[in-house]
Design an enzyme around this catalytic site. Structure first.
Site, PDB file in Angstrom:
ATOM      1  N   SER A 211      -0.338   9.638   0.054  1.00  0.00           N
ATOM      2  CA  SER A 211      -0.387   8.266  -0.459  1.00  0.00           C
ATOM      3  C   SER A 211      -1.018   7.353   0.591  1.00  0.00           C
ATOM      4  O   SER A 211      -1.734   7.840   1.465  1.00  0.00           O
ATOM      5  CB  SER A 211       1.025   7.808  -0.850  1.00  0.00           C
ATOM      6  OG  SER A 211       0.954   6.600  -1.568  1.00  0.00           O
ATOM      7  N   ASN A 212      -0.772   6.074   0.509  1.00  0.00           N
ATOM      8  CA  ASN A 212      -1.346   5.145   1.485  1.00  0.00           C
ATOM      9  C   ASN A 212      -0.380   3.986   1.728  1.00  0.00           C
ATOM     10  O   ASN A 212       0.696   3.947   1.133  1.00  0.00           O
ATOM     11  CB  ASN A 212      -2.719   4.658   0.995  1.00  0.00           C
ATOM     12  CG  ASN A 212      -2.619   4.008  -0.366  1.00  0.00           C
ATOM     13  OD1 ASN A 212      -1.956   2.995  -0.530  1.00  0.00           O
ATOM     14  ND2 ASN A 212      -3.256   4.611  -1.374  1.00  0.00           N
TER      15      ASN A 212
END
Ligand code: CTP
Length: 403
Positions: A211-212
């Protein structure tokens, strides 16, 4: 929205009255001026002195207590308010308000106020569901009052039911919404807006993912600000931890592909799509159905990635009447990269932010963006809260403020 606003707080007699001391402090912390009117019954639960000390104003408790000969106090207060909040509002006060009675200080001032009025009911669940109470609430809504629904939960009586005072943050949020919808031009009235928010999650296996750093806060701010301008808003979000803004429906998704499915299904009926989500450019080629086990041989592991669909570009190729707003988070060559995305994805607007700067971008409450439009519009905003940024973005897009 509450900064420098004059709030008349009308407290009537329920056990939730004691929460109004803290509520008053929260209003003042948001920059509002508060003046309080209390019914006789409310004074059984909380003293006027508490509210007087917090507000630095005399609390009105008696219609005939006219200590200042130069004005008629209860009318002066009614004229002073930008917003009247009745909280907690008892079944008794509704009955009076719905029928135009003015037999005590609270009902008398309320009959004279001419600003927006927000009613926050709190009472025993059976009192709330009583047909007379419901009839009065329907009448008040028809008369232009904003009525909040009480929460369902553990009541002071010792059982669960609908009748609790909503959380104070929710009342504040509603107050801000009422003020915003009264004061701001309702340029998005009748418009359907979809906002995507948060960083997408690409599964490696059931317990691991890529993810980020996106928190989703800018998307939620865009959604909330759109409701302030009158829009009907839905969120497609990856983040279940953020509090949903009032009046907004949500579809929770994880991956870019799930997000694409949700957005494309709604696209036809929309007027605006805001792609504030940070979409993973790649996903795991063969994500595992079961948790991957560590190899005993010390072998290297390689995760193969395949490209995700570009959701915004797909919408750009398909759009008919919809306005598309993308976000470009960059760490270098901000305007150059952002304008290239505007054109490549056939968006109408790109909101460019340099996420390497302090006070801008991921996981903070402020932002500093430049708004770029497809007709060479350009507006650079100073560092603002994400909500203020969102409001300025909407004002630019709707033409309220020239870029
Ligand atoms: N976007 C999208 N689908 C993707 C990637 C991005 O819809 N697969 C949208 C984002 O929601 C954002 C805009 O495109 O509104 C720009 O996203 P960004 O990640 O900045 O750009 P990318 O096109 O992914 O380019 P790069 O990662 O190379 O900067």
């Amino acid at each position: 929205m509450l900064e420098n606003k004059k709030i008349g707080l009308f407290i009537t007699g329920g056990i939730a009255s004691y929460k109004m001391a803290e509520f008053t402090r929260q209003l003042i912390r948001k920059g509002a001026q508060v003046r309080v009117v209390m019914s006789q019954s409310a004074q059984e639960f909380i003293t006027p002195l508490t509210l007087q000390i917090l507000t630095k104003h005399h609390v009105l408790v008696d219609i005939f207590d006219e200590h200042d000969p130069t004005s008629v106090q209860h009318i002066e207060l009614a004229d002073w308010c930008d917003l009247a909040i009745v909280a907690p509002a008892t079944a008794n006060i509704f009955a009076k308000m719905a029928n135009g009675l003015a037999d005590d200080i609270v009902s008398s001032v309320l009959l004279a106020v001419h600003c927006p009025r927000l009613i926050v009911p709190a009472m025993n669940t059976n009192m709330y569901h009583n047909p007379a109470t419901q009839r009065n609430l329907t009448q008040l809504a028809a008369d232009g009052y904003t009525v909040m629904e009480p929460d369902t939960g553990f009541l002071a009586e010792g059982y669960v039911g609908k009748g609790r005072l909503p959380e104070l943050e929710r009342i504040l949020e509603k107050a801000e919404m009422v003020l915003a919808q009264t004061e701001l031009p309702q340029v998005l009235a009748g418009k359907k807006v979809l906002v995507t928010a948060g960083g997408t999650i690409e599964r490696i296996d059931p317990v691991r993912y890529i993810s980020n750093d996106s928190s989703g806060k800018m998307g939620y701010a865009m959604a909330r600000a759109a409701t302030w301008l009158g829009a009907q808003v839905q969120l497609v979000s990856t983040n279940k931890n953020l509090t949903l803004p009032l009046g907004i429906g949500v579809t929770y998704v994880e991956s870019a592909k799930d997000m694409q499915t949700a957005v494309e299904a709604a696209f036809e009926g929309l007027d605006f799509v805001v792609k504030a989500a940070a979409v993973s450019d790649y996903r795991v080629a063969n994500s595992h159905q079961e948790k991957m086990k560590k190899s005993d041989t010390g072998d290297e592991r390689t995760i193969e990635l395949v490209e995700n669909p570009d959701i915004l570009a797909g919408l750009g190729a398909r759009k008919t009447h919809q306005t598309l707003i993308g976000f470009a988070a960059e760490t270098q060559n901000l305007l150059e990269y952002a304008s290239a995305k505007l054109e490549k994805k056939n968006a109408d607007w790109i909101i460019a932010n340099d996420v390497s700067q302090a006070g801008a971008g991921f996981n903070v409450d402020t932002n500093r963006v430049t708004i770029l439009g497809k007709h060479n519009e350009k507006r650079a905003l100073e560092q603002l809260s994400k909500l203020e940024t969102a409001l300025e973005v909407w004002k630019t897009i709707t033409g309220l403020t020239k870029a």
